[in-house]
Design a protein around this motif. Structure first.
Motif, PDB file in Angstrom:
ATOM      1  N   GLY A 260      46.082  44.646  43.152  1.00 42.08           N
ATOM      2  CA  GLY A 260      45.215  44.452  41.991  1.00 42.08           C
ATOM      3  C   GLY A 260      44.599  45.727  41.449  1.00 42.08           C
ATOM      4  N   ASP A 261      43.716  45.574  40.463  1.00 39.16           N
ATOM      5  CA  ASP A 261      43.102  46.702  39.760  1.00 39.16           C
ATOM      6  C   ASP A 261      41.863  47.250  40.453  1.00 39.16           C
ATOM      7  N   ARG A 262      41.315  46.536  41.418  1.00 37.01           N
ATOM      8  CA  ARG A 262      40.005  46.894  41.962  1.00 37.01           C
ATOM      9  C   ARG A 262      40.069  47.494  43.358  1.00 37.01           C
ATOM     10  N   ASP A 322      44.681  40.292  37.113  1.00 30.91           N
ATOM     11  CA  ASP A 322      44.717  41.738  36.870  1.00 30.91           C
ATOM     12  C   ASP A 322      46.010  42.139  36.171  1.00 30.91           C
ATOM     13  N   ASN A 323      45.889  43.091  35.266  1.00 34.53           N
ATOM     14  CA  ASN A 323      47.064  43.640  34.565  1.00 34.53           C
ATOM     15  C   ASN A 323      47.883  42.564  33.863  1.00 34.53           C
ATOM     16  N   THR A 325      48.754  39.753  35.066  1.00 31.06           N
ATOM     17  CA  THR A 325      49.612  38.982  35.966  1.00 31.06           C
ATOM     18  C   THR A 325      49.363  37.485  35.787  1.00 31.06           C
TER      19      THR A 325
END
Length: 359
Positions: A260-262, A322-323, A325
């Motif tokens: 994920g982004d985090r 995220d992104n 998805t």
């Protein structure tokens, strides 16, 4: 070769023109197993079944049954009766005569024919229908006649080529249960071809997944569903969520991955020989995810509900994470208030399967 191995395939290859239909197939099937060849149309599963039966000549490789080489034997001498999708019953023959056909070709004594045919019909619960013709039978009864015609030959292996595909959904489920019960009761070795994942999962001791003429994975239904070796298998069997991740730590039987982004991480049990820095894929089934349940597991991600679909026993949610998805989550507590807007989805580490994307 183990005494339990009944069918042994070694380096089986088949080419039609420019099309390499079967590519270096190696497979062993044990006695008494119900084995399903599973894959989309054109993947080679039916070609392999027909090669085992003797309808196709191999370009390379060996087919052995009980240790005996079958390559040069014609179909009627292999002991591999085949039940076709269309059943291939003779319309002008009674049920009895259809089942007795193979024995008549072998010129077996009349008393033996009578005994074996009636025994085979009893096994498939068709006693009393001996004098009926195929057009007087239901689809399910026709399928059982075809099965009896295979059983009467007392063969070591029975081959089934999508035998239920012409039945309606309800009857297909009933015949599926009957077929599996007959196989278990008689200890038969059955090879079953289908493109239906549910059929494969519900009936098989072993599933062989085909992809473009090669075996992608061979394993029990639980292994194929919960521990797919490749993205292709995971994507083909049921519905799956995929998450890109990177290995950050690796111990003997565990790997900590970042997703994920985090920069979140989760530690998974895995036997895959991954290395730190390696790109991997996480595979999570929709039924393994929970929405807005803080104690539902170590894996978590924020997502936005895009839509949902009521499917009777469950509500299926489609979310964006995220992104961008895409996520699919199945909620089985239908009495709850529907989820909307931004939510948190979670899964336990034991519900996540790691797939290597290289090597």
């Amino acid at each position: 070769m183990s005494a339990q191995v009944l069918l042994d395939l070694k380096n089986v290859n088949k080419v039609f023109g420019d099309n390499h239909v079967l590519k270096h197939i190696h497979l062993q099937i044990e006695r008494g197993q119900f084995v399903t060849f599973l894959g989309p149309s054109g993947c080679g599963k039916t070609t392999l079944l027909r090669s085992i039966a003797g309808f196709y000549t191999l370009d390379e490789g060996e087919i052995r049954i009980d240790g005996k080489l079958m390559n040069d034997l014609p179909p009627h001498k292999r002991g591999t009766p085949m039940v076709f999708q269309e059943y291939a019953l003779f319309p002008h023959m009674t049920v009895f005569d259809n089942v007795a056909y193979g024995l008549d070709i072998q010129k077996r004594p009349e008393e033996e024919v009578q005994q074996r045919v009636r025994a085979a019909l009893a096994k498939v619960k068709l006693t009393g229908l001996e004098e009926r013709y195929p057009h007087q039978l239901s689809g399910g009864q026709q399928q059982r006649v075809a099965m009896a015609r295979a059983l009467v030959m007392n063969s070591p292996i029975i081959l089934l080529d999508e035998p239920l595909s012409n039945l309606d959904a309800k009857l297909r489920e009933e015949v599926r249960v009957e077929l599996r019960a007959i196989q278990r009761e008689l200890g038969l070795t059955v090879i079953y071809v289908t493109h239906d994942q549910l059929e494969a999962l519900s009936m098989s001791d072993c599933i062989v997944v085909f992809n473009k003429g090669a075996i992608e994975q061979c394993g029990t239904p639980h292994e194929i569903y919960y521990k797919p070796r490749t993205r292709y298998v995971a994507d083909f069997i049921g519905t799956t969520n995929f998450v890109d991740a990177v290995v950050r730590e690796k111990e003997e039987r565990t790997a900590t991955v970042e997703y994920g982004d985090r920069g979140r991480t989760v530690t998974l049990h895995t036997d895959e020989p991954v290395t730190v820095g390696e790109q991997v894929l996480l595979c999570i089934r929709p039924e393994s995810l929970r929405i807005n349940q803080p104690d539902a597991g170590e894996f978590r991600m924020d997502a936005v509900v895009k839509s949902s679909m009521f499917l009777g026993e469950k509500e299926r949610y489609f979310l964006a994470g995220d992104n961008g998805t895409e996520w699919i989550v199945d909620a089985y507590d239908i009495g709850q208030t529907s989820f909307e807007g931004t939510v948190e989805i979670r899964a336990g580490a034991d519900k996540i399967h790691l797939i290597r994307t290289a090597g």
